[in-house]
Design a protein around this motif. Structure first.
Motif, short mmCIF file in Angstrom:
data_model
loop_
_atom_site.label_atom_id
_atom_site.label_comp_id
_atom_site.label_asym_id
_atom_site.label_seq_id
_atom_site.Cartn_x
_atom_site.Cartn_y
_atom_site.Cartn_z
N PRO A 163 55.81 -5.91 26.84
CA PRO A 163 55.06 -6.87 27.67
C PRO A 163 53.61 -6.46 27.89
O PRO A 163 52.74 -7.32 28.08
CB PRO A 163 55.84 -6.86 28.99
CG PRO A 163 57.19 -6.36 28.66
CD PRO A 163 56.98 -5.37 27.55
N VAL A 164 53.35 -5.16 27.85
CA VAL A 164 51.99 -4.67 28.05
C VAL A 164 51.18 -4.76 26.76
O VAL A 164 50.04 -5.24 26.74
CB VAL A 164 52.00 -3.23 28.59
CG1 VAL A 164 50.58 -2.73 28.83
CG2 VAL A 164 52.83 -3.16 29.89
N SER A 190 60.59 -9.49 29.62
CA SER A 190 59.87 -10.00 30.79
C SER A 190 60.71 -10.95 31.62
O SER A 190 60.36 -11.24 32.78
CB SER A 190 58.59 -10.70 30.35
OG SER A 190 57.69 -9.79 29.73
N GLN A 191 61.80 -11.45 31.07
CA GLN A 191 62.66 -12.38 31.80
C GLN A 191 63.66 -11.66 32.70
O GLN A 191 64.35 -12.30 33.50
CB GLN A 191 63.43 -13.27 30.81
CG GLN A 191 62.55 -14.16 29.94
CD GLN A 191 61.64 -15.04 30.78
OE1 GLN A 191 62.10 -15.85 31.57
NE2 GLN A 191 60.34 -14.88 30.60
N ARG A 197 58.64 -8.34 39.95
CA ARG A 197 57.62 -7.87 40.88
C ARG A 197 56.56 -7.05 40.15
O ARG A 197 55.36 -7.27 40.33
CB ARG A 197 58.27 -7.03 41.98
CG ARG A 197 57.26 -6.52 43.01
CD ARG A 197 57.84 -5.40 43.86
NE ARG A 197 58.20 -4.24 43.06
CZ ARG A 197 57.32 -3.33 42.64
NH1 ARG A 197 56.02 -3.46 42.91
NH2 ARG A 197 57.73 -2.30 41.91
N VAL A 198 56.99 -6.10 39.33
CA VAL A 198 56.03 -5.22 38.68
C VAL A 198 55.21 -5.97 37.64
O VAL A 198 54.00 -5.72 37.47
CB VAL A 198 56.74 -3.98 38.08
CG1 VAL A 198 57.63 -4.36 36.92
CG2 VAL A 198 55.72 -2.96 37.62
N ASN A 202 51.07 -6.53 37.84
CA ASN A 202 50.19 -6.09 36.73
C ASN A 202 49.64 -7.25 35.92
O ASN A 202 49.10 -7.05 34.83
CB ASN A 202 50.97 -5.13 35.83
CG ASN A 202 51.09 -3.75 36.42
OD1 ASN A 202 50.15 -2.96 36.34
ND2 ASN A 202 52.22 -3.44 37.04
N GLN A 203 49.79 -8.46 36.45
CA GLN A 203 49.24 -9.66 35.82
C GLN A 203 49.76 -9.85 34.40
O GLN A 203 49.03 -10.22 33.48
CB GLN A 203 47.70 -9.60 35.84
CG GLN A 203 47.13 -9.42 37.23
CD GLN A 203 45.65 -9.04 37.25
OE1 GLN A 203 44.99 -9.07 36.22
NE2 GLN A 203 45.15 -8.69 38.41
N LEU A 204 51.06 -9.61 34.26
CA LEU A 204 51.69 -9.72 32.95
C LEU A 204 52.63 -10.92 32.86
O LEU A 204 53.35 -11.06 31.87
CB LEU A 204 52.48 -8.44 32.64
CG LEU A 204 51.63 -7.17 32.55
CD1 LEU A 204 52.52 -5.94 32.39
CD2 LEU A 204 50.64 -7.25 31.39
N LEU A 205 52.61 -11.77 33.88
CA LEU A 205 53.36 -13.02 33.85
C LEU A 205 52.39 -14.18 33.80
O LEU A 205 51.28 -14.09 34.33
CB LEU A 205 54.26 -13.15 35.09
CG LEU A 205 55.47 -12.21 35.15
CD1 LEU A 205 56.21 -12.43 36.47
CD2 LEU A 205 56.42 -12.43 33.98
N PRO A 206 52.80 -15.30 33.15
CA PRO A 206 51.91 -16.47 33.08
C PRO A 206 51.53 -16.95 34.48
O PRO A 206 52.34 -16.88 35.41
CB PRO A 206 52.76 -17.52 32.35
CG PRO A 206 53.81 -16.75 31.65
CD PRO A 206 54.07 -15.51 32.48
#
Length: 206
Positions: A163-164, A190-191, A197-198, A202-206
């Motif tokens: 994801p990163v 990511s699902q 939360r994490v 870290n702004q890794l979700l849409p």
């Protein structure tokens, strides 16, 4: 409680994902801005002369750096987060864990701050490391299976990287087009609800 020094969206996000997969408690010490002079950098330098995240201070006061090293220590305490010892899959786990930090990270170290390393034409260094990183990801794509995670149905600490990585250059759209298996693994991990939360922090979700 162990303390993790990190910044949103940086490599420390990988360690946060690993801890979340393992259900391990930690305290995040936000050192956003550590890559430039200031209090955050001074705080991190006191623990890690290379001034890199993640930097982990264990409960016994031991300072641990390097994402792969943290993963291996975490694996000692959570053996279910890698293929079984002695299997070919476990060997691949070790190989790719080191491959990520030895190869991909190097392109970011030099390519993201080319002016630190060359005095003339830093943009050429950036462009060449960007191209090399894309080639590395194409090789990694060729090693990937059909998912949903890197080792099929088994979640491993290796999955914490994806994801990163897809959020860094060359970004999501490139992966969707050129490395769809990697993009799919990143999406699938990511699902997982324990990561929401994490990933959001870290702004890794849409």
């Amino acid at each position: 409680m162990q303390k993790l020094y990190g910044a949103p969206g940086w490599g420390s996000a990988i360690t946060e994902i690993m801890f979340s997969l393992a259900g391990e408690a930690y305290q995040l010490i936000d050192v956003e801005g550590f890559d430039r002079p200031g209090p955050a950098r001074d705080k991190l330098l006191a623990l890690n002369p290379l001034c890199q995240v993640p930097t982990l201070v264990r409960e016994d006061g031991t300072v641990l750096t390097e994402s792969a090293a943290i993963a291996l220590v975490l694996l000692d305490e959570n053996p279910q987060l890698a293929p079984a010892a002695g299997t070919p899959q476990r060997a691949q786990f070790y190989r790719l864990l080191v491959w990520m930090v030895a190869n991909v990270y190097a392109t970011l170290t030099y390519g993201d701050y080319p002016e630190r390393w060359v005095s003339q034409a830093p943009q050429e260094l950036q462009a060449s490391t960007d191209r090399h990183r894309e080639n590395l990801y194409l090789w990694l794509e060729a090693q990937a299976g059909d998912g949903p995670y890197w080792f099929g149905e088994q979640v491993s600490l290796l999955d914490a990287w994806f994801p990163v990585l897809v959020s860094w250059k060359p970004r999501h759209a490139w992966f969707e087009q050129h490395a769809p298996k990697i993009a799919s693994i990143a999406h699938n991990i990511s699902q997982r609800p324990e990561l929401e939360r994490v990933l959001r922090a870290n702004q890794l979700l849409p």
